[in-house]
Write an enzyme that holds these catalytic residues in place. Structure first.
Site, mmCIF file in Angstrom:
data_model
loop_
_atom_site.group_PDB
_atom_site.id
_atom_site.type_symbol
_atom_site.label_atom_id
_atom_site.label_comp_id
_atom_site.label_asym_id
_atom_site.label_seq_id
_atom_site.Cartn_x
_atom_site.Cartn_y
_atom_site.Cartn_z
ATOM 1 N N LYS A 110 0.809 -1.226 0.000
ATOM 2 C CA LYS A 110 0.000 0.000 0.000
ATOM 3 C C LYS A 110 0.838 1.269 0.000
ATOM 4 C CE LYS A 110 -4.082 -2.079 0.233
ATOM 5 N NZ LYS A 110 -5.056 -2.001 -0.861
ATOM 6 N N SER A 112 1.609 -9.621 -0.933
ATOM 7 C CA SER A 112 1.312 -8.180 -0.857
ATOM 8 C C SER A 112 1.616 -7.592 0.519
ATOM 9 C CB SER A 112 -0.154 -7.942 -1.219
ATOM 10 O OG SER A 112 -0.998 -8.788 -0.456
ATOM 11 N N GLU A 150 -9.717 5.696 3.403
ATOM 12 C CA GLU A 150 -10.453 4.578 3.984
ATOM 13 C C GLU A 150 -9.453 3.469 4.239
ATOM 14 O OE1 GLU A 150 -9.940 4.904 0.831
ATOM 15 O OE2 GLU A 150 -9.230 2.883 0.363
#
Ligand SMILES: Cc1ncc(COP(=O)(O)O)c(C=O)c1O
Lengths: 420, 243
Positions: free
Chosen positions: A99, A388, A121
Site C-alpha cells: 500500500k 502483498s 479509507e
C-alpha cells in the site's frame, strides 16, 4: 469483447481518459468533480515530469526500502513437486504491505496540489497505516475512516495510526467494512472539496484512481521483470496475486500485460461459502453495476442493492473490484480463481512452517491458489506470487484460529495485570 | 391555498418507516401543496446522504424489503390519486442501471414523470445520455457552490427546467449554512438560464426557508422532516415551513 485490435494493453490502459473497455468512468456528485478534475490534471502532469519521477523513485527507496526481495520457496517447491515457486516480498515495504507504493505516489501529487489535509479509507488497516505514515512524513493532517468491524478486528493498526498522528474514525453504517469506509471518506470529500485530498487505497473508485494507483503500483512487476531476468534470464510463466480492489494484483501484472506468454491469475476471497454475503468473489460471482464512482463488477442483489461481503482477511472484504481488472477479465488476459478462508489459513501455516515467512491473510489467498496450481505445472515452469503484505497485523485473527486458548489466556493475564 | 405553489420540495423515502406509512406521508405533504414532492427510491448504500437518510434507506431496504417494483407501484398509485402534484424521483445510479435504464425511463414517461435526480450521475455521462434518449425525461443537475463557470455552462447546455443547488458543501442532514459563493452561482444561473432553482441540504426551519428563498425559487427539505416525523411533530413542521 476482444483485445486483438489493441497492440499494447499497457498503452491502452495508460492512455485511458477514464474508461477501460466499458468499465470505469467517473460517476460522482458534481460537488467533487473540480477536486477530481484537478487531481487528474496534476497526476497526468506529474508522470510526464522527470523531476517527479526522480523524487518518487528516491522516496520509494529511502522510505520504503525498495526494491523488495524476490525470494524462492525451495522447500514447498520440492514438497509440491510441480512448478518452481518464487514470491515477491512486498511485506518488506515500510509499514508491511504494498500500500505504501501508492501512498507515497499520491502524497507527492497532493503536495503539488498544495493540499494540507488527507483522508483515506482502510480495511485491513494497511492502507490507513501507510497513509498515516506518509502524512507524518510530509506533515499533512490525516483522517482515516474504518468500518467498525475492521476497527475492532485490526486493532493493532488502529493504535499505530493514532500514534502516527492520524485521527481514526470508526464507521457504523452498513456492514461496517471497507465499502462503508469508502462511502464515509467520499462524504468527507463532499463536505471538504477544496482543501482535502482523498488518498483512495486501491485501483477502484472514479477516474483517476484506478489508473493512478495502478501506475504507482506497477513498480512491483517492473522489479519482478528485472529480478527474474537476473535470476533466470527469462520471463516468469505465471503470476499470481490476491484481489481485493486490485491494487497489488495490477501492480504485479501491469508490466507484463503485453507479454502474452505470461499467464496471470487473480485470486478472490471465497470466504466461508459461495452464498451471497459469505464471500467477496465479485469477478466470479458479481454482476455489472455502478457504485462508489465507477462501473465494474459488484456483489449485489437483483434489485441493485449492494450485498454484504465476508472474508477472514479485512483487505479482501470488499464488494467491488478495479474496472481495469474487469476489463482484463472480459478480454481474457487475466484469469480469476478463488481461495476460501480455510485454504488461506492453511497456506499461511504451510508457508510459515516450511519457509519461515508469515504472509498477510490477504496474500495467503494468492499462496493458497498458487500451491494448488503448481501441482498442475511441470518443473520447468516458474510461478511468481505477490506476497502483498506480511502477517503481523493479523496477529489476533490468526492466533484466534491457531491458538484460541493461548490468546484468551494472554489477554486475560494482561487484563489482570499479572502478565509482567 | 391551491395550485401546489408553496415554494418547497418535501422529500421522503419510499418504504420508510413502512411502505404504507410512507404513502400516508406523501399524502400529508401534498395537503400542504408544495411545488414538488421528492420521492426517493431506497438504496442499500446512499453514498451522498447523511446519517438520517442513510438510516431511513436501511430500514426501507433491510427491514421492509422495499423493492424496485414496490417503489414503481408506489409512484404509480400516488400519481393516479394526485395527478396534479408535481414529482421528482430521486435515487442512485445503480438502482436504475440494474432495473434497466430504458425500461425505467419508459415507465416514468408512462406515468407522466419528467424529472429525475441521481446525485452520482453527471448529466454528461454515457449513462445520462441513455436517460436523455427519452426526450420527455430530464435529469435534474445537483450542483454545489464550487461549480466552475465552464462546468456550469456545460450543464446549462442541457437546458434543464430545474436545478438542484446545494446551499453549502454538505451531505444531507448537516447543519444549515449558506456558502459565500452561493449567491454568485445563483446569479450566474439566472444570467444564462430560465431554470427554476431549488436549494437544499441542511434546511430545517421556517426562518431558513425564508433566507433560502431570497436566492432560490424553492427550498428542499429532507432530513428535518424525518426528524419531525420521528418526534411526532410533522404537521407542526410543515405549517412552520410554509408560514
Ligand atoms: C496486505 C494486503 N494485500 C492485499 C490487499 C487488498 O487490496 P488490493 O486488492 O487493492 O491489493 C490489502 C488491502 O488492505 C492488503 O492490506
Amino acid at each position: 469483447m476482444s483485445d486483438t485490435k489493441i497492440k499494447s494493453i499497457k498503452e491502452y490502459v495508460l492512455d485511458s481518459t477514464s474508461f477501460f473497455g466499458e468499465y470505469g468512468g467517473s460517476f460522482i456528485p458534481e460537488v467533487i468533480k473540480p477536486n477530481l478534475d484537478e487531481l487528474t490534471e496534476t497526476f497526468m502532469a506529474c508522470i510526464k515530469d522527470e523531476s517527479f519521477e526522480r523524487e518518487l523513485r528516491t522516496e520509494l527507496k529511502q522510505i520504503s526500502g525498495r526494491p523488495t526481495a524476490f525470494t524462492p520457496l525451495p522447500n514447498l517447491t520440492e514438497k509440491i513437486g510441480g512448478a518452481q515457486l518464487w514470491f515477491k516480498n512486498e511485506g518488506l515495504n515500510h509499514t508491511g504491505a504494498h500500500k505504501i507504493n501508492h501512498c507515497i505516489g499520491q502524497a507527492l501529487v497532493a503536495k503539488r496540489l498544495g493540499k494540507k489535509r488527507i483522508i483515506a479509507e482502510t480495511g485491513a488497516g494497511q492502507h490507513g497505516l501507510a497513509t498515516a505514515t506518509v502524512c507524518a512524513r510530509y506533515q499533512m493532517d490525516c483522517v482515516i475512516y474504518m468500518g467498525r468491524k475492521d476497527y475492532n478486528r485490526q486493532r493493532p493498526n488502529v493504535f499505530w495510526m493514532e500514534l502516527l498522528g492520524a485521527t481514526v474514525i470508526p464507521v457504523d453504517d452498513g456492514s461496517q467494512t471497507l465499502s462503508d469506509a469508502v462511502i464515509a471518506a467520499f462524504k468527507d470529500l463532499i463536505s471538504n472539496p477544496e482543501d482535502t485530498h482523498y488518498l483512495l487505497g486501491s485501483a477502484v473508485g472514479p477516474h483517476p484512481y484506478p489508473l493512478m494507483n495502478t501506475y504507482f503500483q506497477k513498480i512491483i512487476g517492473e522489479e519482478v521483470r528485472e529480478q527474474t531476468k537476473e535470476q533466470f534470464d527469462r520471463l516468469p510463466d505465471c503470476l499470481v496475486a490476491c484481489v481485493g480492489g486490485g491494487s497489488n494484483a495490477l501492480g504485479l501484472f501491469f508490466d507484463f500485460l503485453d507479454d502474452r506468454g505470461v499467464e496471470m491469475i487473480g485470486v478472490e476471497a471465497g470466504g466461508r461459502s459461495t452464498q451471497a454475503g459469505d464471500h467477496a468473489a465479485k469477478l466470479l460471482q458479481g454482476e455489472k453495476g455502478i457504485f462508489e464512482g465507477y462501473y465494474s463488477y459488484f456483489l449485489q442483489d437483483g434489485d441493485g442493492n449492494i450485498s454484504d461481503t465476508h472474508s477472514v482477511s479485512a483487505g479482501l472484504d470488499y464488494c467491488g473490484v478495479s474496472p481495469i481488472l474487469a476489463y482484463l477479465k472480459d478480454t481474457g488476459r487475466v484469469k480469476f480463481e478463488v481461495a476460501d478462508d480455510k485454504q488461506a489459513l492453511t497456506a499461511l501455516e504451510e508457508l510459515s512452517k516450511a519457509e519461515g515467512f508469515i504472509p498477510a491473510l490477504e496474500s495467503a489467498h494468492a499462496f493458497a491458489y498458487a500451491f494448488k496450481y503448481a501441482r498442475e505445472l511441470s518443473k520447468d515452469k516458474l510461478i511468481v506470487i505477490n506476497s502483498s503484505g506480511r502477517g503481523e497485523k493479523d496477529l489476533f485473527i490468526t492466533m484466534e484460529h491457531f491458538q484460541k486458548e493461548g490468546l484468551t489466556k494472554f489477554l486475560k493475564s494482561q487484563l489482570n495485570g499479572d502478565g509482567s | 391555498m391551491n395550485g401546489y405553489n408553496n415554494p418547497l420540495m418535501t422529500h421522503l423515502i419510499i418504504g420508510y418507516p413502512s411502505l404504507e406509512e410512507s404513502f400516508n406521508t406523501a399524502e400529508l405533504y401534498t395537503q400542504y401543496q408544495p411545488e414538488f414532492l421528492e420521492l426517493q427510491i431506497p438504496f442499500s448504500h446512499p453514498t451522498a446522504d447523511g446519517s438520517k437518510i442513510t438510516e431511513a434507506n436501511k430500514i426501507a431496504i433491510q427491514k421492509n424489503a422495499t423493492t424496485m417494483d414496490d417503489s414503481m407501484n408506489f409512484i404509480e398509485r400516488f400519481r393516479k390519486k394526485y395527478p396534479d402534484q408535481k414529482l421528482m424521483i430521486m435515487t442512485y445510479c445503480n438502482k436504475i442501471f440494474r432495473y434497466g435504464i430504458t425500461e425505467f425511463c419508459r415507465q416514468m414517461d408512462t406515468m407522466g414523470i419528467r424529472y429525475i435526480i441521481i446525485p452520482d450521475l453527471p448529466v454528461d455521462s454515457n449513462i445520462a445520455a441513455a436517460i436523455h434518449d427519452n426526450k420527455e425525461i430530464q435529469l435534474v443537475p445537483v450542483i454545489a457552490p464550487n461549480i466552475p463557470e465552464q462546468r456550469l455552462n456545460k450543464i446549462l447546455s442541457f437546458e434543464p427546467d430545474y436545478i438542484y443547488l446545494m446551499a453549502d458543501y454538505k451531505i444531507t442532514g448537516s447543519d444549515f449554512g449558506i456558502h459565500e459563493k452561493l449567491e454568485n452561482v445563483v446569479g450566474n444561473i439566472r444570467k444564462r438560464s430560465d431554470a427554476r432553482i431549488g436549494i437544499g441540504f441542511g434546511i430545517g426551519t421556517g426562518a431558513q426557508v425564508k433566507e433560502i428563498l431570497e436566492l432560490g425559487d424553492f427550498a428542499i427539505i429532507g432530513s428535518e422532516l424525518i426528524n419531525a416525523q420521528i418526534e411526532n411533530r410533522l404537521e407542526d413542521k410543515l405549517r412552520e415551513l410554509i408560514a
